[in-house]
Enzyme design. Structure first.
Site, PDB file in Angstrom:
ATOM      1  N   LYS A  48       4.351  -4.426  -6.978  1.00  0.00           N
ATOM      2  CA  LYS A  48       5.401  -4.521  -6.112  1.00  0.00           C
ATOM      3  C   LYS A  48       5.489  -5.753  -5.417  1.00  0.00           C
ATOM      4  O   LYS A  48       6.363  -6.719  -5.425  1.00  0.00           O
ATOM      5  CB  LYS A  48       5.664  -3.559  -5.086  1.00  0.00           C
ATOM      6  CG  LYS A  48       6.251  -2.169  -5.589  1.00  0.00           C
ATOM      7  CD  LYS A  48       6.147  -0.977  -4.556  1.00  0.00           C
ATOM      8  CE  LYS A  48       6.480   0.321  -5.355  1.00  0.00           C
ATOM      9  NZ  LYS A  48       6.121   1.606  -4.384  1.00  0.00           N
ATOM     10  N   GLN A  92       4.965   3.065   1.562  1.00  0.00           N
ATOM     11  CA  GLN A  92       4.325   3.852   0.343  1.00  0.00           C
ATOM     12  C   GLN A  92       3.996   5.140   0.607  1.00  0.00           C
ATOM     13  O   GLN A  92       3.066   5.593   1.787  1.00  0.00           O
ATOM     14  CB  GLN A  92       3.180   2.997  -0.136  1.00  0.00           C
ATOM     15  CG  GLN A  92       2.574   3.651  -1.661  1.00  0.00           C
ATOM     16  CD  GLN A  92       3.592   3.262  -2.626  1.00  0.00           C
ATOM     17  OE1 GLN A  92       4.186   2.346  -2.628  1.00  0.00           O
ATOM     18  NE2 GLN A  92       3.709   4.273  -3.566  1.00  0.00           N
ATOM     19  N   ASP A 115      14.116   2.167  -0.484  1.00  0.00           N
ATOM     20  CA  ASP A 115      13.740   3.512  -1.422  1.00  0.00           C
ATOM     21  C   ASP A 115      14.775   4.330  -1.647  1.00  0.00           C
ATOM     22  O   ASP A 115      14.881   5.237  -2.334  1.00  0.00           O
ATOM     23  CB  ASP A 115      12.685   4.085  -0.632  1.00  0.00           C
ATOM     24  CG  ASP A 115      11.272   3.667  -1.340  1.00  0.00           C
ATOM     25  OD1 ASP A 115      11.415   3.438  -2.511  1.00  0.00           O
ATOM     26  OD2 ASP A 115      10.149   3.956  -1.082  1.00  0.00           O
TER      27      ASP A 115
END
Ligand code: NDP
Length: 282
Positions: A48, A92, A115
């Protein structure tokens, strides 16, 4: 039969994002928070960060030890919410057991929730009134549209009902006018349910569970599963939730694993970060 090339589709999205970023008068920033040393999470976070920088955006990485308490993580989220250089925040998952992941996700500013897991964004997407779409279903949908732009009236079956993949995938297919069925571990006669699918999305996490004779001839098959299996001699290989070789003889189009949905997730994350930056900074 068409093999859907997720690598190429993801590269095209990343190139579009990079071109748009280059034309901005500011640099969008993505903050990624990694708690602990889960090897898979470390790999994701590294890719990422690399792809964020390649797209011309700023990457802020925050690594915290596995035994951190929730208050410390919440304080970091609050700091990132207030930081003007940060347009997107990604914590995460999975988080260690002592931390309530739902509470942490709810603490992220919905405008920076790239997200798309915050209940505000979940609600906006579910009601078709905007919001940030979760990256993996967003990427899967782009691959579906790349082979079948018009989905009206098609039977879509999603196997898996997680908040990250299955449920948002169902919302997107419903918004695209499919007749949607969500199957899960309690579904009776899963094979028969899957056989009704014009569009099948597998998001289960069980290697090659969906067999070729479950697939309707000509169906569009999207395999979200990423499963590491023993390939002998101490090596591992990745397989999806669909028995690819069998399904490929029946399907009209299918995503491979790896190289299908996987690469789309980060590309869509970068696109969400760009959109969040533009929405926030005008
Ligand atoms: P979860 O474990 O959260 O959810 C799995 C779902 O599959 C659950 O709804 C579960 O049902 C269902 N399920 C489990 N066993 C069966 C069964 N035997 N029959 C029918 N349904 C079953 O997984 P995720 O949604 O997070 O991920 C799914 C897969 O996608 C994984 O392989 C993951 O690695 C991959 N993935 C890939 C991503 C990417 O490409 N970048 C991103 C995210 C995930 P129930 O709810 O009843 O327990």
């Amino acid at each position: 039969m068409k093999v859907i090339d997720g690598k190429a589709a993801a590269a095209a999205i990343r190139a579009e994002v990079a071109a748009e970023v280059a034309a901005l008068s500011f640099v969008p920033g993505l903050a990624v928070v990694l708690v602990g040393a889960d090897p898979a999470s470390q790999v994701y976070v590294r890719s990422k960060a690399k792809q964020t920088v390649e797209a011309g955006m700023a990457s802020f990485e925050h690594r915290l030890p596995a035994d951190i308490d929730e208050a410390t993580l919440m304080a970091l989220v609050a700091q990132l919410n207030a930081d003007d250089a940060v347009d997107g925040i990604l914590v995460q998952l999975p988080l260690p057991a002592q931390i309530d992941a739902e509470r942490v996700l709810r603490a992220i500013d919905p405008a920076k929730d790239v997200d798309g897991f915050h209940p505000v964004n979940v609600g906006l997407v579910a009601t078709g009134t905007g919001g940030i779409v979760p990256c993996t279903p967003d990427g899967a949908m782009a691959l579906i549209r790349s082979v079948q732009p018009q989905l009206d009236g098609l039977n879509a079956v999603i196997v898996g009902r997680s908040n990250i993949v299955g449920k948002p995938m169902a919302q997107l297919l419903l918004a695209a006018n499919c007749t949607v069925t969500i199957a899960h571990s309690r579904t009776k006669d899963l094979a028969a349910v899957v056989r009704g699918a014009d569009v099948l999305v597998a998001a289960v996490g069980r290697p090659e569970m969906i067999r070729g004779d479950w697939i309707k001839p000509g169906a569009l098959v999207i395999d979200v599963g990423i499963n590491r299996v023993d390939a002998g001699e101490g090596k591992a290989r990745l397989v999806g939730d669909v028995a690819y070789d069998e399904a490929a003889t029946v399907a009209g189009a299918i995503t491979p694993v790896p190289g299908g949905v996987g690469p789309m997730t980060i590309a869509c994350l970068l696109r969400n970060t760009l959109r969040a930056a533009i929405a926030r900074r005008g």
